[in-house]
Each structure stands twice: as C-alpha cells, then as structure tokens.
Design a protein around this motif. Structure first.
Motif, short mmCIF file in Angstrom:
data_model
loop_
_atom_site.label_atom_id
_atom_site.label_comp_id
_atom_site.label_asym_id
_atom_site.label_seq_id
_atom_site.Cartn_x
_atom_site.Cartn_y
_atom_site.Cartn_z
N MET A 1 10.73 -3.57 -6.87
CA MET A 1 10.74 -3.62 -5.42
C MET A 1 11.10 -5.01 -4.90
SD MET A 1 7.74 -2.42 -2.81
CE MET A 1 8.17 -2.13 -1.12
N ALA A 2 10.71 -6.05 -5.61
CA ALA A 2 10.92 -7.42 -5.16
C ALA A 2 12.39 -7.77 -5.00
CB ALA A 2 10.25 -8.41 -6.12
N GLY A 3 13.28 -7.14 -5.78
CA GLY A 3 14.69 -7.47 -5.75
C GLY A 3 15.32 -7.30 -4.39
N GLN A 4 14.96 -6.24 -3.68
CA GLN A 4 15.58 -5.99 -2.39
C GLN A 4 14.66 -6.36 -1.21
OE1 GLN A 4 15.08 -3.68 -4.84
NE2 GLN A 4 14.49 -1.72 -4.00
N LEU A 5 13.57 -6.99 -1.50
CA LEU A 5 12.63 -7.34 -0.44
C LEU A 5 13.11 -8.51 0.40
CD1 LEU A 5 8.96 -7.14 -1.70
CD2 LEU A 5 10.12 -5.69 -0.09
N THR A 6 13.06 -8.31 1.69
CA THR A 6 13.30 -9.39 2.63
C THR A 6 11.96 -9.72 3.29
OG1 THR A 6 13.70 -7.88 4.47
CG2 THR A 6 15.62 -8.54 3.13
N HIS A 7 11.90 -10.85 3.93
CA HIS A 7 10.68 -11.21 4.65
C HIS A 7 10.36 -10.14 5.69
CE1 HIS A 7 8.05 -13.24 7.52
NE2 HIS A 7 7.63 -13.93 6.47
N GLN A 8 11.38 -9.61 6.34
CA GLN A 8 11.19 -8.59 7.36
C GLN A 8 10.58 -7.32 6.75
OE1 GLN A 8 14.75 -7.45 9.44
NE2 GLN A 8 13.65 -6.25 10.95
N ALA A 9 11.05 -6.92 5.58
CA ALA A 9 10.51 -5.74 4.91
C ALA A 9 9.05 -5.95 4.50
CB ALA A 9 11.35 -5.38 3.70
N VAL A 10 8.75 -7.15 4.01
CA VAL A 10 7.37 -7.47 3.63
C VAL A 10 6.48 -7.43 4.87
CG1 VAL A 10 5.85 -9.30 2.78
CG2 VAL A 10 8.00 -8.84 1.61
N SER A 11 6.95 -8.03 5.95
CA SER A 11 6.18 -8.06 7.19
C SER A 11 5.90 -6.65 7.71
CB SER A 11 6.93 -8.87 8.24
OG SER A 11 6.22 -8.91 9.45
N HIS A 12 6.91 -5.80 7.67
CA HIS A 12 6.75 -4.42 8.14
C HIS A 12 5.74 -3.67 7.26
CE1 HIS A 12 7.75 -0.59 9.95
NE2 HIS A 12 7.92 -0.10 8.74
N ALA A 13 5.86 -3.80 5.95
CA ALA A 13 4.93 -3.14 5.04
C ALA A 13 3.51 -3.67 5.23
CB ALA A 13 5.38 -3.32 3.59
N LEU A 14 3.38 -4.97 5.42
CA LEU A 14 2.06 -5.59 5.63
C LEU A 14 1.41 -5.04 6.90
CD1 LEU A 14 -0.15 -7.65 4.98
CD2 LEU A 14 1.24 -9.38 6.16
N LYS A 15 2.16 -4.94 7.96
CA LYS A 15 1.62 -4.40 9.21
C LYS A 15 1.15 -2.96 9.01
CE LYS A 15 4.39 -7.24 12.29
NZ LYS A 15 5.53 -7.23 13.22
N GLY A 16 1.91 -2.18 8.24
CA GLY A 16 1.51 -0.81 7.96
C GLY A 16 0.21 -0.74 7.18
N ILE A 17 0.08 -1.60 6.19
CA ILE A 17 -1.15 -1.64 5.38
C ILE A 17 -2.34 -2.01 6.27
CG2 ILE A 17 -2.36 -2.95 3.58
CD1 ILE A 17 0.43 -3.13 2.16
N VAL A 18 -2.19 -3.07 7.05
CA VAL A 18 -3.27 -3.53 7.92
C VAL A 18 -3.65 -2.43 8.92
CG1 VAL A 18 -3.88 -5.21 9.72
CG2 VAL A 18 -2.72 -5.97 7.64
N ALA A 19 -2.66 -1.80 9.52
CA ALA A 19 -2.92 -0.74 10.50
C ALA A 19 -3.69 0.42 9.87
CB ALA A 19 -1.60 -0.25 11.10
#
Length: 91
Positions: A1-19
C-alpha cells in the motif's frame, strides 16, 4: 500500500479511522484539528486509533505520536514517513 500512498491519501484514511473510532462525522475533522481536542477522545480510543492505523498501513506507530503530536496533518506526515521507511526496507 505504501507505494502509491500520497500524503492526501494518508490524511483521508486517517480521518476515516478517527471518525469511525470516535463515532463522529468525518466531515467535522479538519487537517489542522488536534486529535486530543476532538469530541469523545479518551486514552483508550487513542490506542484503538493507533491500532487501526497500524493495521491499515502495515506500520508500527509509537502510541505517543497520538498523544504528543499536534494536528492530524502532522500525524499523517508521520504515518507517511513510516510507510515510506517500511517500503525502503522491503526494496
């Protein structure tokens, strides 16, 4: 998963986890929000968030990152850095 990860994708996933863990609308979470200032945050929930982050991204996250790091954007920076670091170990 790390290969195609952008900061924006990480941020979006993080917000989903937190929510999901805090059971709050994702739309109420901003990049400049401090995770410890979000509603319904407790230590146990921060640990649950950390566990989900680790499983989602395949990294080991120092739990203190959530307690001492400022904003969600800064946490996303650390997650992204760890993902890149893990990818480099594999390569």
């Amino acid at each position: 998963m790390a290969g195609q990860l952008t900061h924006q994708a990480v941020s979006h996933a993080l917000k989903g986890i937190v929510a999901r863990v805090l059971q709050i609308p994702e739309s109420t979470i901003t990049d400049d929000a401090r995770i410890t200032d979000l509603s319904l945050v407790e230590s146990i929930k921060l640990l649950r968030i950390a566990g989900r982050i680790e499983r989602t991204f395949g990294i080991e996250l120092d739990n203190e990152v959530l307690f001492r790091t400022g904003t969600l954007s800064e946490i996303a920076d650390e997650i992204h850095r760890l993902c890149v670091q893990e990818q480099e170990k594999v390569a």
